[in-house]
Design a protein around this motif. Sequence first.
Motif, PDB file in Angstrom:
ATOM      1  N   LEU A 136       0.819  -1.212   0.000  1.00 51.38           N
ATOM      2  CA  LEU A 136       0.000   0.000   0.000  1.00 51.38           C
ATOM      3  C   LEU A 136       0.853   1.263   0.000  1.00 51.38           C
ATOM      4  O   LEU A 136       1.834   1.355   0.740  1.00 51.38           O
ATOM      5  N   ALA A 137       0.430   2.245  -0.789  1.00 54.69           N
ATOM      6  CA  ALA A 137       1.003   3.588  -0.724  1.00 54.69           C
ATOM      7  C   ALA A 137       0.372   4.295   0.471  1.00 54.69           C
ATOM      8  O   ALA A 137      -0.602   3.804   1.059  1.00 54.69           O
ATOM      9  N   LEU A 138       0.907   5.459   0.840  1.00 48.49           N
ATOM     10  CA  LEU A 138       0.437   6.166   2.032  1.00 48.49           C
ATOM     11  C   LEU A 138      -1.062   6.459   1.976  1.00 48.49           C
ATOM     12  O   LEU A 138      -1.775   6.236   2.960  1.00 48.49           O
ATOM     13  N   ASP A 139      -1.574   6.945   0.846  1.00 48.02           N
ATOM     14  CA  ASP A 139      -3.010   7.259   0.777  1.00 48.02           C
ATOM     15  C   ASP A 139      -3.861   6.004   0.916  1.00 48.02           C
ATOM     16  O   ASP A 139      -4.931   6.029   1.523  1.00 48.02           O
ATOM     17  N   GLU A 140      -3.381   4.885   0.388  1.00 52.69           N
ATOM     18  CA  GLU A 140      -4.110   3.621   0.533  1.00 52.69           C
ATOM     19  C   GLU A 140      -4.059   3.131   1.986  1.00 52.69           C
ATOM     20  O   GLU A 140      -5.055   2.617   2.502  1.00 52.69           O
ATOM     21  N   LEU A 141      -2.901   3.305   2.634  1.00 50.40           N
ATOM     22  CA  LEU A 141      -2.773   2.930   4.042  1.00 50.40           C
ATOM     23  C   LEU A 141      -3.699   3.787   4.903  1.00 50.40           C
ATOM     24  O   LEU A 141      -4.375   3.274   5.801  1.00 50.40           O
ATOM     25  N   ASP A 142      -3.761   5.096   4.624  1.00 52.84           N
ATOM     26  CA  ASP A 142      -4.687   5.976   5.351  1.00 52.84           C
ATOM     27  C   ASP A 142      -6.132   5.512   5.186  1.00 52.84           C
ATOM     28  O   ASP A 142      -6.902   5.500   6.143  1.00 52.84           O
ATOM     29  N   LYS A 143      -6.496   5.109   3.964  1.00 51.49           N
ATOM     30  CA  LYS A 143      -7.868   4.627   3.722  1.00 51.49           C
ATOM     31  C   LYS A 143      -8.125   3.342   4.513  1.00 51.49           C
ATOM     32  O   LYS A 143      -9.186   3.180   5.118  1.00 51.49           O
ATOM     33  N   LEU A 144      -7.144   2.428   4.540  1.00 49.64           N
ATOM     34  CA  LEU A 144      -7.288   1.186   5.304  1.00 49.64           C
ATOM     35  C   LEU A 144      -7.440   1.486   6.793  1.00 49.64           C
ATOM     36  O   LEU A 144      -8.299   0.915   7.462  1.00 49.64           O
ATOM     37  N   ILE A 145      -6.620   2.402   7.320  1.00 55.51           N
ATOM     38  CA  ILE A 145      -6.721   2.772   8.732  1.00 55.51           C
ATOM     39  C   ILE A 145      -8.112   3.333   9.028  1.00 55.51           C
ATOM     40  O   ILE A 145      -8.730   2.990  10.036  1.00 55.51           O
ATOM     41  N   GLY A 146      -8.630   4.174   8.129  1.00 51.62           N
ATOM     42  CA  GLY A 146      -9.975   4.721   8.305  1.00 51.62           C
ATOM     43  C   GLY A 146     -11.039   3.640   8.309  1.00 51.62           C
ATOM     44  O   GLY A 146     -11.948   3.639   9.144  1.00 51.62           O
ATOM     45  N   GLU A 147     -10.934   2.692   7.370  1.00 51.90           N
ATOM     46  CA  GLU A 147     -11.912   1.597   7.303  1.00 51.90           C
ATOM     47  C   GLU A 147     -11.806   0.683   8.515  1.00 51.90           C
ATOM     48  O   GLU A 147     -12.816   0.208   9.036  1.00 51.90           O
ATOM     49  N   LEU A 148     -10.582   0.437   8.993  1.00 48.63           N
ATOM     50  CA  LEU A 148     -10.413  -0.359  10.223  1.00 48.63           C
ATOM     51  C   LEU A 148     -11.014   0.379  11.411  1.00 48.63           C
ATOM     52  O   LEU A 148     -11.630  -0.238  12.291  1.00 48.63           O
ATOM     53  N   GLY A 149     -10.849   1.705  11.440  1.00 51.06           N
ATOM     54  CA  GLY A 149     -11.466   2.507  12.495  1.00 51.06           C
ATOM     55  C   GLY A 149     -12.982   2.403  12.459  1.00 51.06           C
ATOM     56  O   GLY A 149     -13.639   2.295  13.507  1.00 51.06           O
ATOM     57  N   ASN A 150     -13.562   2.422  11.243  1.00 54.42           N
ATOM     58  CA  ASN A 150     -15.017   2.259  11.109  1.00 54.42           C
ATOM     59  C   ASN A 150     -15.455   0.884  11.623  1.00 54.42           C
ATOM     60  O   ASN A 150     -16.470   0.766  12.324  1.00 54.42           O
ATOM     61  N   ALA A 151     -14.688  -0.148  11.290  1.00 53.53           N
ATOM     62  CA  ALA A 151     -15.021  -1.500  11.749  1.00 53.53           C
ATOM     63  C   ALA A 151     -14.934  -1.583  13.268  1.00 53.53           C
ATOM     64  O   ALA A 151     -15.818  -2.136  13.933  1.00 53.53           O
ATOM     65  N   ARG A 152     -13.866  -0.998  13.837  1.00 51.31           N
ATOM     66  CA  ARG A 152     -13.713  -1.005  15.292  1.00 51.31           C
ATOM     67  C   ARG A 152     -14.870  -0.273  15.951  1.00 51.31           C
ATOM     68  O   ARG A 152     -15.406  -0.709  16.969  1.00 51.31           O
ATOM     69  N   SER A 153     -15.264   0.838  15.376  1.00 50.96           N
ATOM     70  CA  SER A 153     -16.376   1.614  15.915  1.00 50.96           C
ATOM     71  C   SER A 153     -17.660   0.782  15.970  1.00 50.96           C
ATOM     72  O   SER A 153     -18.391   0.816  16.956  1.00 50.96           O
ATOM     73  N   ARG A 154     -17.909   0.021  14.928  1.00 50.82           N
ATOM     74  CA  ARG A 154     -19.097  -0.848  14.915  1.00 50.82           C
ATOM     75  C   ARG A 154     -18.977  -1.960  15.955  1.00 50.82           C
ATOM     76  O   ARG A 154     -19.958  -2.345  16.581  1.00 50.82           O
ATOM     77  N   MET A 155     -17.758  -2.486  16.151  1.00 46.91           N
ATOM     78  CA  MET A 155     -17.559  -3.585  17.104  1.00 46.91           C
ATOM     79  C   MET A 155     -17.785  -3.146  18.550  1.00 46.91           C
ATOM     80  O   MET A 155     -18.238  -3.943  19.363  1.00 46.91           O
TER      81      MET A 155
END
Length: 129
Positions: free
Chosen positions: A33-52
């Motif tokens: 992953l490039a930095l922008d892709e890593l940032d997007k993954l971190i955001g999506e993981l944050g969304n998943a954690r929020s739901r959990m």
Amino acid sequence: MPDVEMTIQVAQDRKVTAIEIAPLGQTPQRLVLALDELDKLIGELGNARSRMVEGQSPPDFESDDVTISTAANTKWHIRAFPPAGALLAFYHPKFGPVGFTLPRDQIARIISFLTDRFILQPTQSAEKH
């Protein structure tokens, strides 16, 4: 969910990061992953954690058992949204730009706390008077 082995490596040029994930005993899957892709993954993981954690009580910040990811000496920004409150945003080295909003009553509590601790209480001097 099975136990998983995971390794994360940042390239020498720091332009990409490689993430390898494998259930124990299986061939790893590699994601670069490039930095922008890593940032997007971190955001999506944050969304998943929020739901959990939805419906769970937040941690007790008064407890010594709570681990806080601290960002020191960072760039920050405050934006007022009268009459509702304010946005406090800052750059966290692990998560990128993050922020939170505070309603008026919490802003007043913070101002009172900081005033009591840093303005009204004299600072300790190394010199004896």
